[in-house]
Design an enzyme around this catalytic site. Structure first.
Site, PDB file in Angstrom:
ATOM      1  N   THR A  46       8.099   4.797  -1.690  1.00 45.40           N
ATOM      2  CA  THR A  46       6.704   5.191  -1.567  1.00 45.40           C
ATOM      3  C   THR A  46       6.554   6.461  -0.741  1.00 45.40           C
ATOM      4  OG1 THR A  46       6.097   2.857  -1.634  1.00 45.40           O
ATOM      5  CG2 THR A  46       4.409   4.391  -0.896  1.00 45.40           C
ATOM      6  N   THR A  47       7.318   6.550   0.358  1.00 48.30           N
ATOM      7  CA  THR A  47       7.244   7.715   1.240  1.00 48.30           C
ATOM      8  C   THR A  47       7.650   8.990   0.513  1.00 48.30           C
ATOM      9  OG1 THR A  47       7.725   6.275   3.111  1.00 48.30           O
ATOM     10  CG2 THR A  47       8.049   8.627   3.461  1.00 48.30           C
ATOM     11  N   TYR A 109      -0.979  -4.730  -7.781  1.00 47.60           N
ATOM     12  CA  TYR A 109      -2.214  -4.756  -8.569  1.00 47.60           C
ATOM     13  C   TYR A 109      -2.377  -6.026  -9.394  1.00 47.60           C
ATOM     14  CZ  TYR A 109      -6.188  -3.276 -11.384  1.00 47.60           C
ATOM     15  OH  TYR A 109      -7.410  -3.217 -11.979  1.00 47.60           O
ATOM     16  N   TYR A 135      11.230  -5.560  -1.614  1.00 42.71           N
ATOM     17  CA  TYR A 135      10.312  -4.872  -0.712  1.00 42.71           C
ATOM     18  C   TYR A 135       8.973  -5.602  -0.708  1.00 42.71           C
ATOM     19  CZ  TYR A 135       7.669  -0.850   1.231  1.00 42.71           C
ATOM     20  OH  TYR A 135       6.879  -0.021   1.984  1.00 42.71           O
ATOM     21  N   ARG A 140       0.020  -2.700   0.296  1.00 46.54           N
ATOM     22  CA  ARG A 140       0.017  -1.850  -0.903  1.00 46.54           C
ATOM     23  C   ARG A 140      -0.012  -2.662  -2.191  1.00 46.54           C
ATOM     24  NH1 ARG A 140       1.083   3.607  -0.296  1.00 46.54           N
ATOM     25  NH2 ARG A 140       1.812   4.264   1.761  1.00 46.54           N
ATOM     26  N   LYS A 164      13.098  -5.954   2.604  1.00 53.28           N
ATOM     27  CA  LYS A 164      12.391  -5.043   3.495  1.00 53.28           C
ATOM     28  C   LYS A 164      11.021  -5.669   3.736  1.00 53.28           C
ATOM     29  CE  LYS A 164      10.383  -0.407   3.872  1.00 53.28           C
ATOM     30  NZ  LYS A 164      10.092   0.866   3.168  1.00 53.28           N
ATOM     31  N   ILE A 206      14.116   0.002   7.484  1.00 54.10           N
ATOM     32  CA  ILE A 206      13.966   1.165   6.600  1.00 54.10           C
ATOM     33  C   ILE A 206      12.712   1.857   7.106  1.00 54.10           C
ATOM     34  CG2 ILE A 206      13.485   1.972   4.263  1.00 54.10           C
ATOM     35  CD1 ILE A 206      15.180  -0.368   3.232  1.00 54.10           C
TER      36      ILE A 206
END
Length: 291
Positions: A46-47, A109, A135, A140, A164, A206
Site C-alpha cells: 500500500t505504501t 470492500y 496482511y 483499509r 502482518k 513491516i
C-alpha cells in the site's frame, strides 16, 4: 522464516514531477535501507501506491528494487486484492524470481465473513509458489481477521507463515501471539505499537517510518527482540513523534514528505492521494532538525 525477523520496510514508489517513476531515487532508497540495518524489503505494498501503478510500472519497480538490492536482503512482494480468482491468477503468472515471500492483504470492500476470509487465503496459499504473509489492516479493508481465523490458517495452511497485524489493537495482538504456533510469525503492521508487540512475543515489523529513520527504528526492534527493554523504549520515545506526524494526513503522504526533507525523493503522489499540507510538511521538517 528467520529472514523476516526484525525490521522490514514497506517501500514507497518515488515519482518525478511528471509522475513517472523515479528509478534512481528508488535505487538510492534501497541502498539507504541496507546501509542503515534494515532486515528485509517489502515491494509494491500500500505504501508503494500499488493501486495507482499499471502492470508495466509494477514490473519496473520490481526490477529496479531487485537490481539495487542485488541479493543482499530478503524481499517480499505485495500481491493481493478482493477478487480471489484474480489474485490466484496473478500469483500463477507473476515473475517472482528474486523474491522470498508474498504479502497478501485481506479482501477489502467486499466485507467477507471469517469463513470467506479463510477460504480466500486457502486459495492464495495453494496458488502461491512462495510462502505467504497475511496482511490484516481493518482500517483499509473494513473487515478484521480474528485471532481464531489466523490460528486456523497457521495450523491448516502450510504455506502461510505469518501475519502482518495492523489492527492497532494491542489486546488483539497479544491474543494472536498467544494462540498461534510458536513458529508462526506475528509481525507488527503498526509502527507505534511495534515495540510492545515485539516484547510480547512478536517477530518485528513491516514498517513505514523505518524507511525514513532506518538506523534508529531497526535498532529499536533489535533491542526489543533481545528484551533490552529500557534501551528499546528510549528509542521508541524519540521516534514516536515522527510516527504521529507521518500518519497525520495518511500514508504515504507523510513518509514522502519526510524523505523529501531528507533530500532523498521529490515529494509527488498520484491522485487520489495528495501531498501533505504545508503545515504538516513544516512540522515534519522541524522534527527532523531536532532529531
Amino acid at each position: 522464516m528467520e529472514a523476516f525477523v526484525g525490521t522490514g520496510v514497506a517501500l514507497i514508489t518515488p515519482f518525478k514531477e511528471d509522475l513517472s517513476i523515479d528509478m534512481d531515487a528508488l535505487a538510492n532508497l534501497v541502498n539507504d535501507q541496507i546501509t542503515n540495518g534494515i532486515e528485509y524489503l517489502v515491494v509494491l505494498g500500500t505504501t508503494g501506491e500499488s493501486a495507482s501503478l499499471n502492470p508495466e510500472e509494477k514490473e519496473l519497480v520490481k526490477e529496479t528494487v531487485k537490481k539495487a538490492n542485488n541479493g543482499r536482503l530478503p524481499m517480499v512482494l505485495g500481491i493481493g486484492g478482493n477478487n480471489t480468482a484474480a489474485v490466484v491468477e496473478e500469483l500463477k503468472s507473476a515473475r517472482l524470481e528474486g523474491f522470498d515471500a508474498i504479502l497478501s492483504v485481506s479482501p477489502y470492500y467486499n466485507k467477507p465473513t471469517q469463513e470467506g476470509i479463510f477460504r480466500h487465503f486457502k486459495a492464495v496459499a495453494e496458488a502461491s509458489p512462495l510462502p505467504v504473509i497475511v496482511y490484516n489492516v481493518p482500517g483499509r479493508t473494513a473487515s478484521n481477521i480474528l485471532p481464531e481465523t489466523i490460528n486456523r490458517m497457521a495450523r491448516e495452511l502450510d504455506n502461510i507463515i505469518g501475519v502482518k497485524e495492523a489492527a492497532g489493537d494491542m489486546v488483539q495482538a497479544m491474543k494472536l501471539i498467544s494462540v498461534v504456533p510458536e513458529d508462526f510469525m506475528v509481525i507488527s503492521g503498526d509502527d507505534m505499537i511495534t515495540l510492545p508487540m515485539t516484547l510480547a512475543g512478536g517477530k518485528g515489523v513491516i514498517s513505514v517510518i523505518g524507511q525514513g529513520l532506518p538506523k534508529e527504528f531497526s535498532e529499536m526492534v533489535r533491542l526489543g527482540l533481545q528484551a533490552e527493554v529500557s534501551e528499546a523504549y528510549k528509542l521508541h520515545y524519540r521516534l514516536a513523534p515522527s510516527i504521529e506526524l507521518i500518519f497525520a494526513e495518511g500514508n504515504p503522504s507523510g513518509i514522502k514528505s519526510l524523505l523529501a526533507h531528507k533530500g532523498m525523493i521529490q515529494n509527488h503522489l498520484r491522485l487520489p492521494l495528495v501531498e501533505a499540507s504545508e503545515a504538516l510538511q513544516d512540522r515534519i521538517g522541524d522534527f527532523l532538525k531536532r532529531f
